[in-house]
Design a protein around this motif. Structure first.
Motif, PDB file in Angstrom:
ATOM      1  N   ALA A 105       0.833  -1.207   0.000  1.00 57.55           N
ATOM      2  CA  ALA A 105       0.000   0.000   0.000  1.00 57.55           C
ATOM      3  C   ALA A 105       0.863   1.250   0.000  1.00 57.55           C
ATOM      4  O   ALA A 105       0.551   2.237  -0.680  1.00 57.55           O
ATOM      5  CB  ALA A 105      -0.929  -0.021   1.221  1.00 57.55           C
ATOM      6  N   GLY A 106       1.951   1.224   0.751  1.00 53.11           N
ATOM      7  CA  GLY A 106       2.855   2.369   0.795  1.00 53.11           C
ATOM      8  C   GLY A 106       3.410   2.705  -0.571  1.00 53.11           C
ATOM      9  O   GLY A 106       3.497   3.877  -0.948  1.00 53.11           O
ATOM     10  N   GLU A 107       3.779   1.674  -1.319  1.00 52.94           N
ATOM     11  CA  GLU A 107       4.297   1.916  -2.677  1.00 52.94           C
ATOM     12  C   GLU A 107       3.223   2.532  -3.577  1.00 52.94           C
ATOM     13  O   GLU A 107       3.486   3.483  -4.315  1.00 52.94           O
ATOM     14  CB  GLU A 107       4.792   0.594  -3.275  1.00 52.94           C
ATOM     15  CG  GLU A 107       5.194   0.709  -4.725  1.00 52.94           C
ATOM     16  CD  GLU A 107       6.654   0.347  -4.945  1.00 52.94           C
ATOM     17  OE1 GLU A 107       6.955  -0.214  -5.989  1.00 52.94           O
ATOM     18  OE2 GLU A 107       7.485   0.632  -4.072  1.00 52.94           O
ATOM     19  N   ARG A 108       2.017   1.998  -3.487  1.00 51.40           N
ATOM     20  CA  ARG A 108       0.943   2.503  -4.349  1.00 51.40           C
ATOM     21  C   ARG A 108       0.521   3.924  -3.986  1.00 51.40           C
ATOM     22  O   ARG A 108       0.036   4.676  -4.826  1.00 51.40           O
ATOM     23  CB  ARG A 108      -0.269   1.563  -4.281  1.00 51.40           C
ATOM     24  CG  ARG A 108      -0.038   0.197  -4.912  1.00 51.40           C
ATOM     25  CD  ARG A 108      -1.302  -0.627  -4.974  1.00 51.40           C
ATOM     26  NE  ARG A 108      -1.814  -0.994  -3.659  1.00 51.40           N
ATOM     27  CZ  ARG A 108      -1.458  -2.082  -2.981  1.00 51.40           C
ATOM     28  NH1 ARG A 108      -0.552  -2.916  -3.504  1.00 51.40           N
ATOM     29  NH2 ARG A 108      -1.975  -2.343  -1.807  1.00 51.40           N
ATOM     30  N   GLN A 109       0.716   4.309  -2.727  1.00 48.63           N
ATOM     31  CA  GLN A 109       0.256   5.606  -2.240  1.00 48.63           C
ATOM     32  C   GLN A 109       1.372   6.642  -2.127  1.00 48.63           C
ATOM     33  O   GLN A 109       1.168   7.722  -1.571  1.00 48.63           O
ATOM     34  CB  GLN A 109      -0.413   5.429  -0.864  1.00 48.63           C
ATOM     35  CG  GLN A 109      -1.638   4.537  -0.870  1.00 48.63           C
ATOM     36  CD  GLN A 109      -2.766   5.098  -1.707  1.00 48.63           C
ATOM     37  OE1 GLN A 109      -3.037   6.296  -1.682  1.00 48.63           O
ATOM     38  NE2 GLN A 109      -3.420   4.233  -2.475  1.00 48.63           N
ATOM     39  N   LEU A 110       2.553   6.347  -2.652  1.00 51.10           N
ATOM     40  CA  LEU A 110       3.697   7.243  -2.484  1.00 51.10           C
ATOM     41  C   LEU A 110       3.436   8.657  -2.993  1.00 51.10           C
ATOM     42  O   LEU A 110       3.955   9.632  -2.443  1.00 51.10           O
ATOM     43  CB  LEU A 110       4.935   6.667  -3.185  1.00 51.10           C
ATOM     44  CG  LEU A 110       5.928   5.886  -2.313  1.00 51.10           C
ATOM     45  CD1 LEU A 110       7.089   5.389  -3.157  1.00 51.10           C
ATOM     46  CD2 LEU A 110       6.420   6.721  -1.146  1.00 51.10           C
TER      47      LEU A 110
ATOM     48  N   ALA B 223      10.269  11.584  -2.636  1.00 45.25           N
ATOM     49  CA  ALA B 223      11.522  12.174  -3.120  1.00 45.25           C
ATOM     50  C   ALA B 223      12.722  11.570  -2.413  1.00 45.25           C
ATOM     51  O   ALA B 223      13.770  11.327  -3.030  1.00 45.25           O
ATOM     52  CB  ALA B 223      11.483  13.689  -2.922  1.00 45.25           C
ATOM     53  N   LEU B 224      12.580  11.319  -1.116  1.00 47.52           N
ATOM     54  CA  LEU B 224      13.675  10.713  -0.359  1.00 47.52           C
ATOM     55  C   LEU B 224      14.038   9.355  -0.946  1.00 47.52           C
ATOM     56  O   LEU B 224      15.220   9.037  -1.136  1.00 47.52           O
ATOM     57  CB  LEU B 224      13.267  10.570   1.112  1.00 47.52           C
ATOM     58  CG  LEU B 224      14.297   9.905   2.031  1.00 47.52           C
ATOM     59  CD1 LEU B 224      15.422  10.873   2.361  1.00 47.52           C
ATOM     60  CD2 LEU B 224      13.632   9.412   3.313  1.00 47.52           C
TER      61      LEU B 224
ATOM     62  N   ILE C 169       7.500  10.776   8.467  1.00 44.92           N
ATOM     63  CA  ILE C 169       8.001   9.546   7.842  1.00 44.92           C
ATOM     64  C   ILE C 169       9.357   9.793   7.186  1.00 44.92           C
ATOM     65  O   ILE C 169      10.302   9.005   7.354  1.00 44.92           O
ATOM     66  CB  ILE C 169       6.979   9.019   6.816  1.00 44.92           C
ATOM     67  CG1 ILE C 169       5.685   8.611   7.520  1.00 44.92           C
ATOM     68  CG2 ILE C 169       7.555   7.829   6.048  1.00 44.92           C
ATOM     69  CD1 ILE C 169       4.520   8.346   6.574  1.00 44.92           C
ATOM     70  N   ALA C 170       9.467  10.890   6.449  1.00 42.36           N
ATOM     71  CA  ALA C 170      10.734  11.188   5.768  1.00 42.36           C
ATOM     72  C   ALA C 170      11.859  11.409   6.773  1.00 42.36           C
ATOM     73  O   ALA C 170      12.990  10.922   6.584  1.00 42.36           O
ATOM     74  CB  ALA C 170      10.567  12.401   4.869  1.00 42.36           C
ATOM     75  N   ASP C 171      11.578  12.131   7.851  1.00 43.56           N
ATOM     76  CA  ASP C 171      12.610  12.378   8.865  1.00 43.56           C
ATOM     77  C   ASP C 171      13.031  11.074   9.535  1.00 43.56           C
ATOM     78  O   ASP C 171      14.220  10.843   9.804  1.00 43.56           O
ATOM     79  CB  ASP C 171      12.094  13.370   9.910  1.00 43.56           C
ATOM     80  CG  ASP C 171      11.977  14.778   9.363  1.00 43.56           C
ATOM     81  OD1 ASP C 171      12.586  15.065   8.308  1.00 43.56           O
ATOM     82  OD2 ASP C 171      11.262  15.593   9.981  1.00 43.56           O
TER      83      ASP C 171
END
Length: 332
Positions: free
Chosen positions: A26-31, A39-40, A99-101
């Protein structure tokens, strides 16, 4: 071709976690809903697999679910079922910066299940050097595996360690059981670029977030290991491995002690130059010395438990293991 999250979703499923596989898928599909995170990942300068980007993402989502600020996400994790794309997509959009941090910092798994493999390797080493051991751990995190003498083990029917320990490690054992030999550990210390203090609440939460949400037995074992660390605090230096290890090895241990360098899923985060410096420092030592590694192969297709003795540099492949120590296929 799937990106890092989708690729590791397949690995997670093979490792037995349909839930983590669903989260990563799901994370991949919702990026697209989390531009900073996207971007990270897209601009990551290193090897996304070796740097465990997917595990960093998974832990960030787990940390959010544990905090309880996003009720839908917490419910998804509690029930381990629901509309993964909708819930995780909303969470990613709302907490993109968090999440990015989180993902910029390296993983802090400190999985004590791997201690069973290290203990079995130490029993094997006792048959080579019939001496007590001094342990040096590279990439020690909170140092929970330095307390391996405080835990209880069932290694293919061979029961060793502290029988009354609240930390009980019983991996599925494949192959012949190891020979039972006494393991005496007289001193332990470790090093990490960003060590975690086991007594710190935020550090504990970070460790808990890296436990897969559908493996409550691992979380319970970690809680017990943290309680043991309250009683037996590990000694961890905040330093670079390439600087710390040669300095440590320059001073021989006391007479009658075998020094052992251990590392579990740590050297994959080091540069090739640092890995070479580790080997060079061990070759240069001139006393009973050994190295126990629990690491992915270069091809990242298996986790090998290896025992190397010095000065001869003889390498023994003792076992192939589950990444978190759930099973051990013993060859030793």
């Amino acid at each position: 071709m799937p990106g890092p999250l989708g690729q590791y979703a397949l690995v997670a499923r093979d490792l037995g976690s349909a839930f983590v596989a669903a989260v990563l898928g799901a994370g991949e599909r919702q990026l697209a809903r989390a531009p900073r995170t996207a971007a990270l990942i897209a601009d990551w300068p290193g090897d996304a697999a070796a740097d465990a980007l997917a595990m960093r993402f998974n832990a960030a989502l787990h940390a959010l679910a544990r905090r309880g600020d996003d009720a839908a996400l917490s419910t998804l994790y509690a029930m381990r079922a629901g509309d993964f794309d909708a819930v995780i997509g909303n969470a990613m959009a709302a907490a993109d910066g968090f999440i990015a941090d989180w993902m910029r910092l390296p993983p802090q798994t400190n999985e004590v299940g791997r201690a069973a493999a290290i203990m079995a390797a130490l029993m094997t080493l006792r048959g080579i050097h019939d001496l007590p051991f001094e342990l040096l751990e590279l990439g020690a995190s909170a140092g929970l595996n330095l307390n391996l003498a405080q835990y209880a083990y069932d290694l293919g029917g061979v029961r060793v360690g502290r029988r009354d320990s609240p930390v009980r490690i019983t991996p599925e054992w494949r192959g012949q059981a190891p020979l039972a030999r006494p393991v005496e550990i007289v001193a332990t210390r470790g090093v990490d670029l960003r060590p975690l203090a086991a007594a710190d609440r935020q550090a504990r939460e970070r460790l808990m977030a890296y436990v897969w949400a559908d493996e409550p037995e691992r979380a319970e074992r970690l809680r017990h290991a943290l309680a043991v660390a309250d009683e037996v605090p590990p000694s961890i230096a905040c330093d670079d491995i390439a600087r710390w290890l040669p300095a440590e090895l320059a001073h021989p241990p006391a007479d009658g002690i075998c020094r052992v360098v251990i590392h579990t899923m740590a050297l994959q985060y080091c540069s090739a130059a640092t890995r070479a410096q580790v080997t060079d420092a061990m070759v240069a030592a001139n006393y009973p010395l050994a190295r126990i590694g629990f690491e992915w192969t270069d091809a990242r297709d298996a986790v090998h438990l290896t025992l190397t003795t010095y000065p001869d540099g003889d390498v023994r492949h003792l076992a192939t293991c589950h990444a978190y120590g759930n099973w051990i296929d013993w060859h030793g």
